[in-house]
Design a protein around this motif. Structure first.
Motif, PDB file in Angstrom:
ATOM      1  N   THR A  73      33.290 -13.790  -0.859  1.00  0.00           N
ATOM      2  CA  THR A  73      33.117 -12.236  -1.329  1.00  0.00           C
ATOM      3  C   THR A  73      32.273 -11.479  -0.759  1.00  0.00           C
ATOM      4  N   VAL A  74      32.135 -10.265  -0.657  1.00  0.00           N
ATOM      5  CA  VAL A  74      31.215  -9.504   0.212  1.00  0.00           C
ATOM      6  C   VAL A  74      29.808  -9.607  -0.533  1.00  0.00           C
ATOM      7  N   PRO A  75      29.766  -9.411  -2.015  1.00  0.00           N
ATOM      8  CA  PRO A  75      28.562  -9.898  -2.400  1.00  0.00           C
ATOM      9  C   PRO A  75      27.855 -11.107  -2.438  1.00  0.00           C
ATOM     10  N   ASN A  76      28.912 -12.220  -2.332  1.00  0.00           N
ATOM     11  CA  ASN A  76      28.242 -13.690  -1.935  1.00  0.00           C
ATOM     12  C   ASN A  76      27.759 -13.662  -0.670  1.00  0.00           C
ATOM     13  N   ALA A  77      28.243 -13.056   0.426  1.00  0.00           N
ATOM     14  CA  ALA A  77      27.536 -13.123   1.742  1.00  0.00           C
ATOM     15  C   ALA A  77      26.424 -12.122   1.836  1.00  0.00           C
ATOM     16  N   ILE A  78      26.130 -11.223   0.993  1.00  0.00           N
ATOM     17  CA  ILE A  78      25.010 -10.671   1.188  1.00  0.00           C
ATOM     18  C   ILE A  78      23.941 -11.462   0.414  1.00  0.00           C
ATOM     19  N   SER A  79      24.131 -12.172  -0.583  1.00  0.00           N
ATOM     20  CA  SER A  79      23.450 -12.929  -1.411  1.00  0.00           C
ATOM     21  C   SER A  79      22.968 -14.369  -0.456  1.00  0.00           C
ATOM     22  N   LEU A  80      23.938 -14.573   0.458  1.00  0.00           N
ATOM     23  CA  LEU A  80      23.583 -15.781   1.557  1.00  0.00           C
ATOM     24  C   LEU A  80      22.606 -15.277   2.435  1.00  0.00           C
ATOM     25  N   VAL A  81      22.668 -13.992   2.952  1.00  0.00           N
ATOM     26  CA  VAL A  81      21.818 -13.284   3.919  1.00  0.00           C
ATOM     27  C   VAL A  81      20.537 -13.454   3.173  1.00  0.00           C
ATOM     28  N   ARG A  82      20.446 -12.819   1.971  1.00  0.00           N
ATOM     29  CA  ARG A  82      18.799 -12.769   1.349  1.00  0.00           C
ATOM     30  C   ARG A  82      18.561 -14.237   1.242  1.00  0.00           C
ATOM     31  N   LEU A 111      18.815 -17.274  -7.767  1.00  0.00           N
ATOM     32  CA  LEU A 111      18.434 -18.137  -7.071  1.00  0.00           C
ATOM     33  C   LEU A 111      17.586 -17.426  -5.780  1.00  0.00           C
ATOM     34  N   ALA A 112      18.075 -16.472  -5.146  1.00  0.00           N
ATOM     35  CA  ALA A 112      17.384 -15.643  -4.071  1.00  0.00           C
ATOM     36  C   ALA A 112      16.178 -15.086  -4.733  1.00  0.00           C
ATOM     37  N   ASP A 113      16.304 -14.406  -5.890  1.00  0.00           N
ATOM     38  CA  ASP A 113      15.162 -13.932  -6.565  1.00  0.00           C
ATOM     39  C   ASP A 113      13.884 -14.793  -6.860  1.00  0.00           C
ATOM     40  N   ARG A 114      14.241 -15.813  -7.476  1.00  0.00           N
ATOM     41  CA  ARG A 114      13.287 -16.900  -7.753  1.00  0.00           C
ATOM     42  C   ARG A 114      12.847 -17.333  -6.422  1.00  0.00           C
ATOM     43  N   LEU A 115      13.539 -17.822  -5.262  1.00  0.00           N
ATOM     44  CA  LEU A 115      12.908 -18.156  -4.054  1.00  0.00           C
ATOM     45  C   LEU A 115      12.029 -17.116  -3.591  1.00  0.00           C
ATOM     46  N   PHE A 116      12.342 -15.893  -3.534  1.00  0.00           N
ATOM     47  CA  PHE A 116      11.444 -14.809  -2.945  1.00  0.00           C
ATOM     48  C   PHE A 116      10.152 -14.680  -3.927  1.00  0.00           C
ATOM     49  N   ILE A 117      10.308 -15.000  -5.070  1.00  0.00           N
ATOM     50  CA  ILE A 117       8.969 -14.830  -5.909  1.00  0.00           C
ATOM     51  C   ILE A 117       8.180 -15.876  -5.400  1.00  0.00           C
ATOM     52  N   PHE A 118       8.913 -17.336  -5.785  1.00  0.00           N
ATOM     53  CA  PHE A 118       8.151 -18.329  -5.360  1.00  0.00           C
ATOM     54  C   PHE A 118       7.427 -18.204  -3.895  1.00  0.00           C
ATOM     55  N   VAL A 119       8.121 -18.049  -2.925  1.00  0.00           N
ATOM     56  CA  VAL A 119       7.654 -18.111  -1.422  1.00  0.00           C
ATOM     57  C   VAL A 119       6.536 -16.887  -1.377  1.00  0.00           C
ATOM     58  N   THR A 120       6.673 -15.613  -2.060  1.00  0.00           N
ATOM     59  CA  THR A 120       5.753 -14.756  -1.998  1.00  0.00           C
ATOM     60  C   THR A 120       4.649 -15.039  -2.504  1.00  0.00           C
ATOM     61  N   LEU A 121       4.638 -15.712  -3.715  1.00  0.00           N
ATOM     62  CA  LEU A 121       3.374 -16.166  -4.488  1.00  0.00           C
ATOM     63  C   LEU A 121       2.818 -17.297  -3.819  1.00  0.00           C
ATOM     64  N   LEU A 122       3.434 -18.176  -3.088  1.00  0.00           N
ATOM     65  CA  LEU A 122       2.495 -19.141  -2.423  1.00  0.00           C
ATOM     66  C   LEU A 122       2.147 -18.431  -1.318  1.00  0.00           C
ATOM     67  N   VAL A 150      14.427 -15.943   3.339  1.00  0.00           N
ATOM     68  CA  VAL A 150      13.418 -16.419   2.558  1.00  0.00           C
ATOM     69  C   VAL A 150      12.674 -17.045   3.529  1.00  0.00           C
ATOM     70  N   PRO A 151      13.120 -17.930   4.355  1.00  0.00           N
ATOM     71  CA  PRO A 151      12.238 -18.929   5.155  1.00  0.00           C
ATOM     72  C   PRO A 151      11.560 -17.802   6.350  1.00  0.00           C
ATOM     73  N   VAL A 152      12.510 -16.718   6.710  1.00  0.00           N
ATOM     74  CA  VAL A 152      11.878 -15.854   7.707  1.00  0.00           C
ATOM     75  C   VAL A 152      10.714 -15.098   7.129  1.00  0.00           C
ATOM     76  N   PHE A 153      10.807 -14.774   5.915  1.00  0.00           N
ATOM     77  CA  PHE A 153       9.780 -14.149   5.282  1.00  0.00           C
ATOM     78  C   PHE A 153       8.510 -15.025   5.006  1.00  0.00           C
ATOM     79  N   ALA A 154       8.586 -16.197   4.711  1.00  0.00           N
ATOM     80  CA  ALA A 154       7.818 -17.270   4.512  1.00  0.00           C
ATOM     81  C   ALA A 154       7.007 -17.401   5.781  1.00  0.00           C
ATOM     82  N   VAL A 155       7.522 -17.424   7.050  1.00  0.00           N
ATOM     83  CA  VAL A 155       6.804 -17.395   8.259  1.00  0.00           C
ATOM     84  C   VAL A 155       6.035 -16.141   8.554  1.00  0.00           C
TER      85      VAL A 155
END
Length: 190
Positions: free
Chosen positions: A13-22, A75-86, A26-31
């Protein structure tokens, strides 16, 4: 979350594809955050926030609400929160206790999953309080990063960022306690 719409088991689905992009961001943001590329890190956070809103809107308007989407989005929200916090803790922008407070809440919720499964339930729907807490935290972190700038922009971002952080942590924990209570009711009813 009761949308009144049928929840499908569709994957493509389109929303699932967008969530996968998010999730891929996450690793891009971490770097970027660890390397100190704050402007680009803020751009990635802004794109993630916009696509978080967009995938929900599209899921409802295109009747593409799916079980996978209901898993990928938080899951994307939690990963962004976790990676941002770290990343922010690594750079000593936020204290370690903040990381511990948010991780403790998520660990508490992780212990609910087997209890729910034992009673024949899947994951709980995201509550409005949970969404508000997540929104506040996802809004706070770019501001705390922006607070590293010198001058009045940094000073204002510091105050507003910490205000959203405190609200976010409070709402995040309130939602967590609501999920515990909901799990207890479901387990007792089962």
């Amino acid at each position: 979350m009761s949308t009144g719409q049928e929840i499908s088991s569709r994957v493509l689905t389109v929303p699932n594809a967008i969530s996968l992009v998010r999730l891929a961001l996450v690793p891009v943001f971490a770097v970027l955050i660890v390397a100190g590329h704050d402007v680009w890190a803020l751009v990635v956070l802004a794109v993630s926030g916009a696509t978080d809103w967009l995938d929900g809107v599209l899921a409802r308007s295109l009747n593409q609400v799916s079980r996978l989407g209901q898993t990928l989005d938080p899951l994307a929200d939690r990963l962004f929160i976790f990676v941002t916090l770290l990343g922010l803790a690594w750079r000593e922008v936020v204290p370690v206790w903040l990381v511990a407070a948010i991780l403790a809440r998520d660990l508490m919720l992780a212990f609910l999953v087997p209890v729910l499964a034992r009673h024949g339930y899947g994951t709980l729907s995201v509550s409005l309080v949970g969404k508000a807490g997540t929104f506040a935290l996802l809004y706070a972190f770019p501001l705390l990063l922006l607070a590293e700038m010198p001058g009045w922009i940094g000073a204002v971002a510091h105050v507003v960022g910490w205000a959203f952080t405190w609200w976010g942590v409070g709402l995040y924990w309130l939602a967590g306690l609501q999920y515990v209570a909901q799990t207890r009711r479901l387990a007792a009813a089962g």
